[in-house]
Design a protein around this motif. Structure first.
Motif, PDB file in Angstrom:
ATOM      1  N   ALA A   1      11.175  36.167  15.005  1.00  0.00           N
ATOM      2  CA  ALA A   1       9.904  35.451  14.937  1.00  0.00           C
ATOM      3  C   ALA A   1       9.353  35.264  16.350  1.00  0.00           C
ATOM      4  CB  ALA A   1      10.105  34.088  14.266  1.00  0.00           C
TER       5      ALA A   1
ATOM      6  N   ASN B   1       7.463  30.732   1.549  1.00  0.00           N
ATOM      7  CA  ASN B   1       7.152  30.647   2.983  1.00  0.00           C
ATOM      8  C   ASN B   1       6.209  31.757   3.410  1.00  0.00           C
ATOM      9  OD1 ASN B   1       8.846  28.813   5.171  1.00  0.00           O
ATOM     10  ND2 ASN B   1       9.771  28.837   3.148  1.00  0.00           N
ATOM     11  N   ALA B   2       6.485  32.981   2.947  1.00  0.00           N
ATOM     12  CA  ALA B   2       5.662  34.128   3.337  1.00  0.00           C
ATOM     13  C   ALA B   2       5.742  35.158   2.231  1.00  0.00           C
ATOM     14  CB  ALA B   2       6.145  34.712   4.665  1.00  0.00           C
TER      15      ALA B   2
ATOM     16  N   CYS C   1       7.644  37.765   8.640  1.00  0.00           N
ATOM     17  CA  CYS C   1       8.552  36.973   9.470  1.00  0.00           C
ATOM     18  C   CYS C   1       9.318  37.845  10.468  1.00  0.00           C
ATOM     19  CB  CYS C   1       9.543  36.231   8.590  1.00  0.00           C
ATOM     20  SG  CYS C   1       8.743  35.005   7.547  1.00  0.00           S
ATOM     21  N   HIS C   2       9.712  39.037  10.001  1.00  0.00           N
ATOM     22  CA  HIS C   2      10.495  39.944  10.848  1.00  0.00           C
ATOM     23  C   HIS C   2       9.606  41.155  11.166  1.00  0.00           C
ATOM     24  CE1 HIS C   2      14.328  37.972   9.648  1.00  0.00           C
ATOM     25  NE2 HIS C   2      13.890  37.993   8.414  1.00  0.00           N
TER      26      HIS C   2
ATOM     27  N   GLY D   1       7.430  33.023  10.913  1.00  0.00           N
ATOM     28  CA  GLY D   1       8.851  33.338  10.767  1.00  0.00           C
ATOM     29  C   GLY D   1       9.795  32.174  11.030  1.00  0.00           C
TER      30      GLY D   1
ATOM     31  N   GLU E   1      12.870  32.413   0.558  1.00  0.00           N
ATOM     32  CA  GLU E   1      11.694  32.439   1.426  1.00  0.00           C
ATOM     33  C   GLU E   1      10.451  32.952   0.699  1.00  0.00           C
ATOM     34  OE1 GLU E   1      14.490  31.350   4.060  1.00  0.00           O
ATOM     35  OE2 GLU E   1      14.615  33.514   4.040  1.00  0.00           O
TER      36      GLU E   1
ATOM     37  N   ALA F   1      13.334  33.373  12.282  1.00  0.00           N
ATOM     38  CA  ALA F   1      13.695  34.661  11.691  1.00  0.00           C
ATOM     39  C   ALA F   1      14.432  35.473  12.752  1.00  0.00           C
ATOM     40  CB  ALA F   1      12.438  35.391  11.231  1.00  0.00           C
TER      41      ALA F   1
END
Ligand code: HEC
Ligand code: HEC
Length: 370
Positions: free
Chosen positions: A51, A37-38, A44-45, A63, A188, A141
Motif C-alpha cells: 500500500a 474494503n475494496a 490495495c496491492h 490498502g 476485504e 497491504a
C-alpha cells in the motif's frame, strides 16, 4: 488449462473490480460485499506492491486495513476487519480517523530524526458499541512478490519450534498463499469461497442475509488462478552498488545485528536452478517492543510478535514521495523504521545509532539497493 493461461486468468481476476450480486454482465465476478474494503485485489496491492504511505495529515491509502481482534478471545461484533465501504442499500461499518504524534529521536552524535506515532479512532454507529477490549490491528497491504519463493523455504530452515501458524502476513499468521487469497476475498472484499464460506459480517444479520453472487461467489478455478498468479510474481531485482560499497554495507548489516533477523540468505527447495534466496528475513516472529505492539481500543498494549519483514524489493519503492514501511506504514524512511526497532531488536537499533554518521549513511544506502 495450461500454466500460462491460468496465470493470465489469475492476473485478470486480480485486477477485476468485482460487482454487487446480480449485476448485469458480471461474468461470474459478482457478490461484492455487502460490506467491504475494496473491490479488487489490485486496489490495495497495485501491481503486487505494498500500500502507499499514509500521509502526515492522516489520510489513509485504500490498502490500509483495520483488522479487529478480541482480547481473551470471544466473537468480534464487526467480524475480522472494519469494512469502511458497502454496496448500495447497505451501511458501511464505520471509518478510521488517524492522527500522528510527531517527536524527535536524538542520536548519540547529536543529530536528530523525526518519527511519527499513529493514533487511531474508529467512528460510526456500530463502532461505538464495540467493547473496550477490542484489539485494533492496523495493517498495510503487503508486497506480494516473492511469495512463491518464501513458500519454497523448507520449514527446517527457520525452525518449527517457533509455533507460528504460517509464513505470510505481518505476523506470519497465514500458512499459504492460497489461504491468504481466500481470506482476502472473504474479509476485504466480502466474497466467499469454499475455503471461507462466509462474508465478514460479524453479528449483523442484515449483512449475512444479503443476496449471493453465486455458490460459492469465488469459483474454485478463479481461486486457483489468482493463487498461481501471485506465486509467480517475480521479485524486483536488487541494484548493487560498486563492489567495495557492497562489501562494506553487508559487513555493517551483519556487525550491527540486522542480519540476525534479516537473514541475507535462505535455502529454497523444488525450484529449478535456484538453491538460495536473498529475502533478508528469517521468517520467524519477534517481539519488537511496546512502541510497535497492537493496542486495545482502551489503549492497553498487547504482546505482539512480528515476522521479520523481507527487505528485498526495497530498491523499487517509489522515490520522492513517502515510504510507508512497517506493518502500519508509519515509517517514512528506512531510518525511521530502524528507530522503531526495540524489544528483541533493541541492541541492533542501539548499535546502529552509535555508528558514526557516515557509516549509518553507508548502511542505509546499501539497504536502499536491496
Ligand atoms: C483492502 C485492501 C486489500 C485487498 C482488497 C486485498 N488485500 Fe491482500 N493484504 C492486505 C493487507 C492489509 C495485508 C496484510 C495482512 C496481514 O498481515 O494480516 C494483505 C496481505 C496479503 C498477502 C500476504 C503477503 C505476504 O507475503 O505476507 C497476500 C498473498 C495477499 N494479501 C493477497 C491478496 C489477494 C489475492 C487479494 C484479492 C483476492 C487481496 N490480497 C486483496 C490488504 C488487501
Ligand atoms: C530481532 C529481529 C530484528 C532485528 C535484529 C532487526 N530487525 Fe528489522 N524488522 C524486524 C521485524 C520483526 C520487522 C517488522 C516489524 C513491523 O512491521 O512492525 C522489521 C522491519 C524492518 C524494516 C521495515 C521493512 C518493511 O517492509 O516495512 C526495515 C527497513 C528493517 N526492519 C531494517 C532493519 C535494520 C537495518 C536492522 C539493523 C539495524 C534491523 N532491521 C534489525 C526484525 C528485526
Amino acid at each position: 488449462m495450461n500454466d500460462l493461461a491460468t496465470f493470465e486468468l489469475g492476473q485478470a481476476i486480480f485486477n477485476s473490480q468485482w460487482l454487487a450480486a446480480g449485476a448485469p454482465r458480471a461474468e461470474r465476478r459478482d457478490g461484492l460485499g455487502p460490506v467491504f474494503n475494496a473491490a479488487s485485489c489490485d486496489s490495495c496491492h497495485n501491481n503486487g506492491a505494498r500500500a502507499t504511505a499514509p500521509s502526515d495529515d492522516g489520510r489513509l491509502p485504500i490498502g490500509f486495513v483495520m483488522q479487529l481482534g478480541m482480547a481473551n478471545g470471544g466473537a468480534i461484533p464487526l467480524g475480522d476487519v472494519l469494512n469502511p465501504a458497502a454496496i448500495e442499500g447497505y451501511s458501511a461499518e464505520g471509518h478510521i480517523v488517524l492522527s500522528y504524534r510527531v517527536r524527535d529521536v536524538r542520536y548519540p552524535d547529536g543529530s536528530q530524526v523525526e518519527v511519527r506515532e499513529p493514533h487511531y479512532q474508529l467512528h460510526g454507529p456500530r463502532v461505538s458499541a464495540l467493547p473496550a477490549r477490542t484489539l485494533l490491528k492496523p495493517r498495510m497491504a503487503s508486497p506480494l512478490f516473492g511469495t512463491g519463493l518464501l513458500d519454497a523455504v523448507p520449514a527446517s530452515a527457520f525452525g518449527s519450534d517457533q509455533a507460528s501458524p504460517g509464513r505470510f502476513g505481518w505476523q506470519a499468521g497465514t500458512r499459504s498463499v492460497r489461504d491468504q487469497t481466500a481470506k482476502a476475498f472473504s474479509r476485504e472484499m466480502g466474497l466467499h469461497s469454499t475455503e471461507y464460506p462466509l462474508d465478514d459480517c460479524g453479528d449483523d444479520a442484515t449483512c449475512a442475509a444479503a443476496p449471493e453472487g453465486g455458490e460459492p461467489e469465488v469459483s474454485e478455478d478463479f481461486l486457483h488462478a489468482v493463487t498461481l498468479f501471485q506465486s509467480l510474481l517475480a521479485v524486483p531485482k536488487a541494484e548493487p552498488l560498486d563492489a567495495e560499497s557492497e562489501a562494506q554495507g553487508a559487513s555493517l548489516f551483519a556487525r550491527t545485528g540486522c542480519a540476525n533477523c534479516h537473514a541475507p540468505s535462505l535455502p529454497v527447495e523444488g525450484i529449478d536452478g535456484l538453491s538460495r534466496i536473498a529475502a533478508y528475513t528469517d521468517l520467524r516472529r519477534h517481539d519488537l517492543g511496546d512502541g510497535l505492539a497492537d493496542r486495545r481500543m482502551d489503549g492497553t498494549v498487547v504482546d505482539s510478535l512480528w515476522r521479520t519483514a523481507p527487505l528485498w524489493g526495497i530498491a523499487h519503492l517509489p522515490r520522492g514521495g513517502h515510504f510507508g514501511l512497517l506493518h502500519d506504514g508509519r515509517a517514512r524512511s528506512v531510518e525511521e523504521a530502524i528507530l522503531w526497532h526495540a524489544g528483541e531488536a533493541d541492541a541492533a537499533r542501539a548499535t546502529f545509532m552509535a555508528l558514526p554518521k557516515a557509516q549509518r549513511k553507508r548502511l542505509l544506502d546499501w539497504i536502499l539497493r536491496r
